[in-house]
Write a protein that holds these residues in place. Structure first.
Motif, PDB file in Angstrom:
ATOM      1  N   ASN A 132       3.588   2.773  -6.628  1.00  0.00           N
ATOM      2  CA  ASN A 132       3.313   3.826  -7.598  1.00  0.00           C
ATOM      3  C   ASN A 132       3.343   3.306  -9.034  1.00  0.00           C
ATOM      4  N   ILE A 133       4.205   2.322  -9.292  1.00  0.00           N
ATOM      5  CA  ILE A 133       4.227   1.718 -10.622  1.00  0.00           C
ATOM      6  C   ILE A 133       2.904   0.996 -10.899  1.00  0.00           C
ATOM      7  N   VAL A 134       2.432   0.229  -9.908  1.00  0.00           N
ATOM      8  CA  VAL A 134       1.156  -0.476 -10.095  1.00  0.00           C
ATOM      9  C   VAL A 134       0.016   0.529 -10.227  1.00  0.00           C
ATOM     10  N   GLY A 135       0.063   1.617  -9.455  1.00  0.00           N
ATOM     11  CA  GLY A 135      -0.969   2.640  -9.563  1.00  0.00           C
ATOM     12  C   GLY A 135      -1.046   3.223 -10.967  1.00  0.00           C
ATOM     13  N   ALA A 136       0.110   3.482 -11.559  1.00  0.00           N
ATOM     14  CA  ALA A 136       0.141   3.993 -12.924  1.00  0.00           C
ATOM     15  C   ALA A 136      -0.335   2.940 -13.916  1.00  0.00           C
ATOM     16  N   LEU A 153      -2.572   0.695 -13.303  1.00  0.00           N
ATOM     17  CA  LEU A 153      -4.030   0.653 -13.190  1.00  0.00           C
ATOM     18  C   LEU A 153      -4.679   1.726 -14.061  1.00  0.00           C
ATOM     19  N   ASP A 154      -4.071   2.886 -14.142  1.00  0.00           N
ATOM     20  CA  ASP A 154      -4.610   3.940 -15.001  1.00  0.00           C
ATOM     21  C   ASP A 154      -4.426   3.596 -16.479  1.00  0.00           C
ATOM     22  N   LEU A 155      -3.356   2.895 -16.772  1.00  0.00           N
ATOM     23  CA  LEU A 155      -3.026   2.563 -18.157  1.00  0.00           C
ATOM     24  C   LEU A 155      -3.836   1.381 -18.678  1.00  0.00           C
ATOM     25  N   SER A 156      -3.936   0.335 -17.870  1.00  0.00           N
ATOM     26  CA  SER A 156      -4.645  -0.885 -18.276  1.00  0.00           C
ATOM     27  C   SER A 156      -5.349  -1.467 -17.056  1.00  0.00           C
ATOM     28  N   PRO A 157      -6.492  -0.897 -16.680  1.00  0.00           N
ATOM     29  CA  PRO A 157      -7.154  -1.265 -15.412  1.00  0.00           C
ATOM     30  C   PRO A 157      -7.487  -2.743 -15.274  1.00  0.00           C
ATOM     31  N   ASP A 158      -8.115  -3.323 -16.285  1.00  0.00           N
ATOM     32  CA  ASP A 158      -8.544  -4.720 -16.167  1.00  0.00           C
ATOM     33  C   ASP A 158      -7.346  -5.654 -16.024  1.00  0.00           C
ATOM     34  N   GLN A 159      -6.348  -5.435 -16.841  1.00  0.00           N
ATOM     35  CA  GLN A 159      -5.154  -6.275 -16.820  1.00  0.00           C
ATOM     36  C   GLN A 159      -4.446  -6.177 -15.475  1.00  0.00           C
ATOM     37  N   THR A 160      -4.414  -4.988 -14.906  1.00  0.00           N
ATOM     38  CA  THR A 160      -3.682  -4.787 -13.657  1.00  0.00           C
ATOM     39  C   THR A 160      -4.431  -5.361 -12.467  1.00  0.00           C
ATOM     40  N   ARG A 163      -6.494   0.731  -0.754  1.00  0.00           N
ATOM     41  CA  ARG A 163      -7.096   2.063  -0.626  1.00  0.00           C
ATOM     42  C   ARG A 163      -6.296   3.095  -1.412  1.00  0.00           C
ATOM     43  N   LYS A 164      -4.978   2.994  -1.357  1.00  0.00           N
ATOM     44  CA  LYS A 164      -4.136   3.932  -2.091  1.00  0.00           C
ATOM     45  C   LYS A 164      -4.408   3.838  -3.588  1.00  0.00           C
ATOM     46  N   TRP A 165      -4.680   2.644  -4.070  1.00  0.00           N
ATOM     47  CA  TRP A 165      -4.988   2.452  -5.487  1.00  0.00           C
ATOM     48  C   TRP A 165      -6.456   2.759  -5.813  1.00  0.00           C
ATOM     49  N   ASP A 166      -7.255   3.051  -4.782  1.00  0.00           N
ATOM     50  CA  ASP A 166      -8.662   3.405  -4.980  1.00  0.00           C
ATOM     51  C   ASP A 166      -9.434   2.271  -5.674  1.00  0.00           C
ATOM     52  N   ILE A 167      -9.092   1.041  -5.319  1.00  0.00           N
ATOM     53  CA  ILE A 167      -9.626  -0.118  -6.022  1.00  0.00           C
ATOM     54  C   ILE A 167     -11.155  -0.166  -6.023  1.00  0.00           C
TER      55      ILE A 167
END
Length: 317
Positions: free
Chosen positions: A199-203, A205-212, A261-265
């Protein structure tokens, strides 16, 4: 937004609320348990130092594969101080981050306690060799490599889920309902830990997609289990894979793909040019991993078939 790159300090600040929410979520879902409730103490006896009998291979009721898996899993759990150091250095000792580091460390410590007690009491493995391996493995320590907060949290997301799969399948391989129950309990903890990090990584990704996604690709393309440097790891890993406890197919289908899939990559539309490049490289890496998993399964099937034919010939003599 996609090209906004944040420092570790900025990430920790921006994600503090997510961390607090997920710490509270974890505390509401986790169940307290006592390691001593999962150990068959009546099976225990003194060793020679206390006028008993030292370990002998015939005392173990575990198969060679189960022993290899139990040793590998336990030594992995034993290296907790190195994992604590890795997480503590990349998180903070304040607020929700500090609460999580302390709680996660305490919960992980129970895993090594209960597994070691079980193996020593039941004489499942050589306790002297196990202690020597523990000293060697912990002295080496462990680090993800790269050192960034996103590297660490991405790695532990996959590693916690991988450990859950390995523990659960090891319990079944032991052929002992007590071991199965014990490792199911440990696996349940690992799953909750994975959910926090995921969930931390998911958040992030929303905050800084490219970096994550850059961190995710880096971690997956260089992924090694934390026990990779332990004694006899390669031999034990082969036994574990041949025994279907943890292999490339499980790594791909039960660990990597569900998290992605959970991260909708592959459905996200917020990546910039760098993020799109890493997504393409990730897709290529997954294709390669699929090919490797298929080849391993085919090779294992052929080997098992040869062993079965050999057993039939011996039985016919």
């Amino acid at each position: 937004m996609a090209n906004r790159e944040l420092t570790d300090r900025e990430l920790l600040h921006e994600l503090e609320g997510v961390a607090e929410e997920n710490v509270n979520r974890h505390l509401s879902m986790s169940k307290d348990w006592n390691p001593h409730d999962y150990v068959p103490w009546d099976d225990g006896s003194n060793f020679a130092a206390l006028s008993g009998i030292d370990w002998d291979p015939e005392q173990s009721k575990l198969s060679e594969t189960a022993r290899a898996a139990m040793i590998t899993n336990l030594l992995t759990e034993d290296n907790l101080p190195a994992y604590h150091r890795e997480i503590a250095q990349n998180f903070s000792r304040d607020g929700a981050w500090g609460t999580w580091v302390g709680r996660w460390t305490a919960e992980e410590n129970r895993h090594s306690v209960v597994m070691r007690d079980y193996l020593v009491v039941t004489r499942g493995v050589d306790p002297v060799a196990l202690e020597n391996a523990r000293m060697d493995h912990m002295t080496q320590g462990f680090e993800v490599g790269g050192g960034s907060m996103l590297d660490s949290v991405s790695y532990v997301t996959f590693q916690e889920l991988a450990t859950r799969v390995s523990h659960r399948n090891t319990g079944k391989a032991c052929g002992d309902p007590i071991a199965d129950r014990m490792l199911a309990r440990v696996a349940a903890d690992e799953n909750l830990h994975m959910m926090f990090y995921r969930n931390i990584v998911g958040a992030a990704l929303d905050l800084s997609p490219d970096q994550t996604i850059a961190a995710i690709y880096k971690v997956l393309s260089n992924f090694q289990m934390p026990g990779a440097k332990m004694q006899n790891f390669r031999r034990n890993a082969v036994l574990i894979a041949k025994g279907s406890i943890y292999d490339l197919r499980q790594h791909l289908d039960d660990v990597v793909l569900p998290v992605l899939r959970k991260w909708d990559i592959f459905q996200r539309d917020d990546f910039g040019p760098d993020g799109e490049r890493y997504r393409e490289e990730l897709a290529g890496f997954l294709h390669t991993l699929e090919d490797k998993a298929t080849r391993f399964e085919q090779s294992r099937d052929r080997a098992l078939a040869r062993e079965a034919r050999r057993g039939e010939r011996i039985a016919a003599l």
